[in-house]
Design an enzyme around this catalytic site. Structure first.
Site, PDB file in Angstrom:
ATOM      1  CG  ASP A  75      -1.267 -19.741  -2.837  1.00 51.08           C
ATOM      2  OD1 ASP A  75      -0.391 -19.717  -1.938  1.00 51.08           O
ATOM      3  OD2 ASP A  75      -1.028 -20.155  -3.987  1.00 51.08           O
ATOM      4  CE1 TYR A 135      -3.006  -2.995   0.064  1.00 51.47           C
ATOM      5  CE2 TYR A 135      -3.726  -2.397   2.246  1.00 51.47           C
ATOM      6  CZ  TYR A 135      -3.819  -3.213   1.145  1.00 51.47           C
ATOM      7  OH  TYR A 135      -4.735  -4.236   1.124  1.00 51.47           O
ATOM      8  CG  ASP A 144      -6.702  -5.153   4.166  1.00 50.99           C
ATOM      9  OD1 ASP A 144      -7.620  -5.307   4.993  1.00 50.99           O
ATOM     10  OD2 ASP A 144      -6.766  -4.350   3.222  1.00 50.99           O
ATOM     11  CE  LYS A 194       1.798 -17.149  -4.749  1.00 51.19           C
ATOM     12  NZ  LYS A 194       1.336 -18.543  -4.661  1.00 51.19           N
ATOM     13  CG  ASP A 228     -11.786  -8.011   6.185  1.00 50.49           C
ATOM     14  OD1 ASP A 228     -11.124  -7.510   7.110  1.00 50.49           O
ATOM     15  OD2 ASP A 228     -12.561  -7.347   5.485  1.00 50.49           O
TER      16      ASP A 228
HETATM   17 MG    MG Z   1      -9.846  -4.677   5.234  1.00 52.79          MG
END
Ligand code: MG
Ligand code: NAI
Length: 355
Positions: free
Chosen positions: A219, A137, A243, A187, A247
């Site tokens: 993954d 980000y 992130d 990764k 979730d």
């Molecule tokens: Mg989020």
């Protein structure tokens, strides 16, 4: 902690409702443990944006800086684009205050229905440590050749040794106080520059602690977190991977209404910020039925951060007691109680166990 200064930003929608709940609980809890919070109430929100043209005043960050912590409800409202509310308040706070750790504890709580089979959900208790300041980000990049056949977009990840070392140290310190195991998301097979560097620095850094560090490709890890979530202790991820895994793990536990989070500057130079994972929920706002548990659990994290360990412990125990009783669960987790009833139940549990 004996006394702390906390900035309260209720925000929009149910953010204000769950903030009222947290403040009501703390008003009863803190005198019992000899702690005190001096509140600064800030109306920074989309409503303020619509009337005054900004979510916070120009000197907003300077004002927050004077506090030991920030407690936030949720920000966002229909009519104000979500990127305006995010970049107008949350991102400036996280970045300017060097809140380089995003922490999300994930537990399957008794009484909260998990979408997993009961045998898989049994004993899930993990901590997601997400790098919160760099990585994928970043603002570095741009468009090339707009409007031509070769139009292209470039987005540059940034992984610094300082950044990776400090998040790895944080994860290792937490793991030492838990079950001593870190799984770092990687990764390095597909992303051949930044991810091998991440793996190398995480391995070197955590080798100085009494923890076992293993690496799993993101993954495969995503699948395993659904298939065997109870095997995990601390899960460490870069900004993007952390992130997504946060979730995913919150989903595994049932309701977004109970999930807590913290944006932490572990150096204590700046205030850290504590907030439920959920948003302002315009669909249920104003009805008094929001689940306050995500906010109350975030408040537990804030109390721990401020050094009010006894108050934090009492509040966490009261949350668990309240969830265990079907009569004090909100609709999102299959009950019929409203926000006020859950708040009252938490208050009576803390009052009883502090006595
Ligand atoms: Mg989020
Ligand atoms: P949301 O989390 O507000 O709502 C998603 C769904 O979950 C809704 O059906 C809602 O009713 C339910 N829900 C959420 N929290 C609940 C609670 N405590 N009790 C019971 N039910 C609950 O996410 P959504 O709808 O995507 O976003 C709404 C607004 O909130 C948007 O403007 C968004 O940008 C903002 N938002 C802000 C966040 C923050 O301040 N950190 C985080 C996520 C969204």
């Amino acid at each position: 902690m004996t006394s702390a200064r906390v900035a309260a930003i209720p925000g929009d929608g149910i953010g204000t409702e769950v903030m009222d709940s947290a403040k009501a609980v703390l008003a009863r809890l803190l005198p019992l443990t000899g702690d005190n919070i001096a509140w600064t109430d800030l109306d920074w929100s989309c409503e303020r944006y619509l009337t005054e043209g900004a979510l916070m005043p120009d000197d907003g960050l300077g004002l927050l800086r004077e506090h030991d912590a920030v407690l936030l409800g949720a920000v966002g409202w229909p009519g104000v684009p979500d990127h305006v509310s995010l970049w107008g308040l949350l991102i400036p706070i996280r970045r300017m205050f060097q809140q380089y750790v995003n922490l999300r504890p994930v537990r399957v709580m008794e009484g909260v229905p998990s979408p997993l089979r009961p045998d898989l959900a049994e004993g899930v208790d993990l901590l997601i440590v997400r790098e919160n300041s760099e990585g994928e980000y970043s603002e570095i990049g741009g468009r090339f050749g707009a409007g031509t056949p070769v139009e292209s977009a470039f987005q540059q990840s940034v992984f610094t040794r300082t950044g990776v070392e400090r998040i790895a140290r944080f994860a290792a310190e937490r793991a030492e106080r838990r079950r001593g195991r870190i799984v770092a998301a990687t990764k390095s097979n597909g992303i051949i520059h930044t991810m091998p560097f991440w793996d190398e620095v995480v391995a070197e850094t955590t080798a100085h602690y009494s923890v076992e560090t293993t690496f799993e490709h993101i993954d495969a890890l995503a699948a395993k977190l659904v298939l065997h979530p109870a095997r995990y202790d601390v899960v460490l991820g870069s900004n993007l991977f952390g992130d997504i895994l946060s979730d995913l793990a919150a989903g595994v536990c049932g309701s977004i209404g109970i999930a807590p989070s913290a944006n932490v500057d572990p150096t204590g130079t700046y205030p850290s910020m504590f907030e439920p994972v959920h948003g302002s929920a315009p669909d249920i706002a104003g009805r008094g039925i929001a689940n306050p548990v995500g906010m109350l659990w975030s408040t537990v994290m804030m109390l721990e951060h401020l050094g009010a360990a006894r108050a934090a412990g009492l509040l966490m125990e009261a949350i668990a007691e309240t969830l265990r009783d079907p009569a004090t669960r909100t609709a999102d987790i299959g009950g019929t109680a409203d926000t006020a009833a859950v708040t009252d139940a938490v208050i009576s549990h803390v009052t009883r166990s502090a006595a």
